[in-house]
Write a protein that holds these residues in place. Structure first.
Motif, mmCIF file in Angstrom:
data_model
loop_
_atom_site.group_PDB
_atom_site.id
_atom_site.type_symbol
_atom_site.label_atom_id
_atom_site.label_comp_id
_atom_site.label_asym_id
_atom_site.label_seq_id
_atom_site.Cartn_x
_atom_site.Cartn_y
_atom_site.Cartn_z
ATOM 1 N N ASN A 108 -2.956 110.219 64.906
ATOM 2 C CA ASN A 108 -2.904 109.566 63.604
ATOM 3 C C ASN A 108 -1.524 109.843 63.009
ATOM 4 O OD1 ASN A 108 -3.042 108.946 60.892
ATOM 5 N ND2 ASN A 108 -5.092 109.787 60.592
ATOM 6 N N MET A 109 -0.553 109.026 63.383
ATOM 7 C CA MET A 109 0.816 109.212 62.893
ATOM 8 C C MET A 109 1.277 107.962 62.143
ATOM 9 S SD MET A 109 1.369 112.251 63.602
ATOM 10 C CE MET A 109 3.075 112.508 63.209
ATOM 11 N N GLY A 110 0.328 107.271 61.503
ATOM 12 C CA GLY A 110 0.659 106.107 60.682
ATOM 13 C C GLY A 110 1.420 105.065 61.488
ATOM 14 N N ARG A 143 -10.026 97.507 56.510
ATOM 15 C CA ARG A 143 -11.109 98.411 56.109
ATOM 16 C C ARG A 143 -10.642 99.463 55.109
ATOM 17 N NH1 ARG A 143 -13.210 99.805 62.172
ATOM 18 N NH2 ARG A 143 -14.477 97.947 62.500
ATOM 19 N N MET A 144 -9.332 99.679 55.036
ATOM 20 C CA MET A 144 -8.858 100.766 54.159
ATOM 21 C C MET A 144 -8.002 100.287 53.012
ATOM 22 S SD MET A 144 -6.603 102.755 56.974
ATOM 23 C CE MET A 144 -7.805 102.591 58.264
ATOM 24 N N THR A 145 -7.794 98.955 52.912
ATOM 25 C CA THR A 145 -7.048 98.478 51.748
ATOM 26 C C THR A 145 -8.025 98.221 50.601
ATOM 27 O OG1 THR A 145 -7.103 96.357 52.849
ATOM 28 C CG2 THR A 145 -4.997 97.422 52.775
ATOM 29 N N TYR A 186 -0.697 107.269 50.977
ATOM 30 C CA TYR A 186 -1.808 107.971 51.621
ATOM 31 C C TYR A 186 -3.039 107.077 51.646
ATOM 32 C CZ TYR A 186 -3.735 108.810 46.898
ATOM 33 O OH TYR A 186 -4.233 108.640 45.624
ATOM 34 N N VAL A 187 -3.970 107.416 52.525
ATOM 35 C CA VAL A 187 -5.314 106.833 52.488
ATOM 36 C C VAL A 187 -6.248 107.999 52.224
ATOM 37 C CG1 VAL A 187 -7.049 105.489 53.743
ATOM 38 C CG2 VAL A 187 -4.622 105.143 54.254
ATOM 39 N N GLY A 188 -7.008 107.936 51.136
ATOM 40 C CA GLY A 188 -7.933 109.027 50.807
ATOM 41 C C GLY A 188 -9.147 108.999 51.729
ATOM 42 N N ARG A 189 -10.177 109.754 51.359
ATOM 43 C CA ARG A 189 -11.366 109.773 52.219
ATOM 44 C C ARG A 189 -12.632 109.530 51.414
ATOM 45 N NH1 ARG A 189 -13.299 114.650 50.843
ATOM 46 N NH2 ARG A 189 -11.772 116.274 50.406
ATOM 47 N N SER A 190 -13.683 109.109 52.144
ATOM 48 C CA SER A 190 -14.950 108.822 51.471
ATOM 49 C C SER A 190 -15.482 110.104 50.838
ATOM 50 C CB SER A 190 -15.983 108.320 52.470
ATOM 51 O OG SER A 190 -15.445 107.228 53.133
ATOM 52 N N PRO A 191 -16.139 109.975 49.663
ATOM 53 C CA PRO A 191 -16.673 111.180 49.022
ATOM 54 C C PRO A 191 -17.718 111.843 49.922
ATOM 55 C CG PRO A 191 -17.052 109.196 47.682
ATOM 56 C CD PRO A 191 -16.439 108.741 48.969
ATOM 57 N N ASN A 192 -17.766 113.154 49.914
ATOM 58 C CA ASN A 192 -18.826 113.816 50.682
ATOM 59 C C ASN A 192 -19.867 114.339 49.690
ATOM 60 O OD1 ASN A 192 -18.183 116.482 49.718
ATOM 61 N ND2 ASN A 192 -16.360 116.400 51.005
ATOM 62 N N LEU A 206 -6.014 102.735 50.781
ATOM 63 C CA LEU A 206 -4.579 102.966 50.939
ATOM 64 C C LEU A 206 -3.916 102.902 49.572
ATOM 65 C CD1 LEU A 206 -2.297 101.631 53.689
ATOM 66 C CD2 LEU A 206 -1.583 101.403 51.318
ATOM 67 N N HIS A 207 -3.197 103.973 49.241
ATOM 68 C CA HIS A 207 -2.450 104.020 47.987
ATOM 69 C C HIS A 207 -0.966 104.050 48.347
ATOM 70 C CE1 HIS A 207 -0.979 105.493 44.099
ATOM 71 N NE2 HIS A 207 -0.181 106.228 44.840
ATOM 72 N N MET A 208 -0.171 103.207 47.685
ATOM 73 C CA MET A 208 1.259 103.210 48.016
ATOM 74 C C MET A 208 2.105 102.927 46.783
ATOM 75 S SD MET A 208 3.343 100.971 50.834
ATOM 76 C CE MET A 208 2.962 99.410 50.075
#
Ligand code: ACO
Length: 320
Positions: A108-110, A143-145, A186-192, A206-208
């Motif tokens: 996972n290196m973008g 899926r992540m935007t 960054y792309v954050g993650r789903s809440p746990n 995705l936040h930019m």
């Protein structure tokens, strides 16, 4: 360095989403997107999985290399996130393709993932731990935007690009750089549902900060390319084609102008696919290779930048 690329393949989802399609639910316009980015349309997964795209791109790459599943003894997948968090995509792809090997992993290196994967393939091939490495960059950006954020969702698309690397003298030099920061991208993650965790949550999108990444990208591309050329006593005129990460046509043009090179040496397809993260360079490489535009012994230069923040560049001697 001890590898050469001997086959290329790619795959994109069937569904085309044009800039005008986006205006149905976003306050944007075809004109704004085209002028600021060069992007006209992108592909998004509807009924396909990321594994489907990865499988198709891999089969094409093996066909182009004249190799079969039984010839492959290593798999590297570059992806921000596969269909599952676990198992990793390489495990699922190896089963689908009937590839029986133990050296395999996901990275996972973008957007720099392809060149990082080339470096790892080189290490395994040079150490004789592998004889034929399948690299697949498979990205499900849709899926992540955040499809309500017009500053980011207009930029991305889904795709997979693949190459096969075997021992050889097809790589002149390669450079990797890691800054280690997430503020601007960054792309954050789903809440746990851990009752214990107290750390800050980042939204699973995705936040930019586009302007910061723009400045970083233009500087990084030109510096990386110039440094690699200088180190190898070459000038931009020695390079047949520059394959730059397909993020924004203005970024590519700005780097091209700084290097004083003509437009036809900077192939691009972001108008049709948008930014497909690490898949963007192998997708373009496959397109140009299939179009028969690469001659044996052409020197080509790959340059990418992305989350990490990472940058990477590589000079190849095209050798098949
Ligand atoms: N449609 C219409 N207007 C928009 C849109 C849109 N889709 N997006 C933003 N705007 C507006 C903004 O709201 C702003 O309006 P305001 O002045 O009233 O506030 C105006 O347009 C200008 O916005 P900027 O963000 O300044 O636009 P900019 O010219 O910087 O372009 C862009 C934005 C295209 C994102 C650019 O900054 C860029 O390409 N950055 C680099 C991105 C990149 O390369 N990412 C790659 C790394 S990430 C990865 O590959 C995974």
């Amino acid at each position: 360095m001890g590898f050469k690329i001997c086959g290329t393949g790619s795959s994109v989802p069937e569904t085309v989403v044009t800039n005008n399609d986006l205006t149905a639910f976003l306050d944007t316009s075809d004109e704004w997107i085209k002028t600021r980015t060069g992007i006209c349309e992108r592909r998004v997964m509807k009924s396909e999985t990321l594994l489907d795209l990865a499988e198709k791109a891999s089969l094409e790459a093996m066909r182009s290399a004249g190799l079969m599943s039984s010839d492959i003894d290593m798999i590297i997948i570059s992806s921000l996130q596969g269909d599952f968090i676990s198992p990793s995509m390489c495990c699922l792809l190896s089963a689908k393709l009937g590839i029986n090997c133990t050296h395999m992993f996901d990275i996972n290196m973008g957007c720099s993932g392809f060149i990082f994967a080339l470096d790892m393939a080189d290490s395994y091939l040079t150490a004789k731990k592998a004889t034929a490495v399948l690299i697949v960059c498979a990205e499900g950006m849709s899926r992540m935007t955040d499809w309500t954020d017009r500053k980011t969702c207009i930029l991305f698309g889904d795709a997979a690009g693949a190459v096969i690397c075997v021992p050889g003298d097809g790589c002149i030099d390669l450079s990797l750089n890691i800054k280690g920061s997430y503020e601007h991208l960054y792309v954050g993650r789903s809440p746990n549902n851990s009752p214990f965790e107290q750390t800050e949550e980042y939204p699973p999108f995705l936040h930019m900060n586009g302007q910061e990444i723009y400045k970083f990208a233009v500087e990084a591309i030109t510096n990386d390319i110039q440094r690699l050329l200088d180190k190898n006593a070459m000038t931009p005129n020695d390079i047949a084609y520059f394959f730059i990460h397909q993020a924004n046509m203005r970024i590519i043009d700005s780097a091209r102008q700084k290097l004083g090179q003509p437009e036809d040496k900077f192939p691009h397809n972001l108008e049709f696919y948008g930014n497909t993260s690490s898949a963007s360079i192998p997708l373009l490489l496959d397109e140009i290779n299939r179009a028969g535009l690469l001659e044996k012994d052409d020197r080509i230069l790959l340059s990418a930048f992305g989350s990490g923040l990472t940058t990477s560049a590589c000079i190849l001697n095209w050798s098949f």
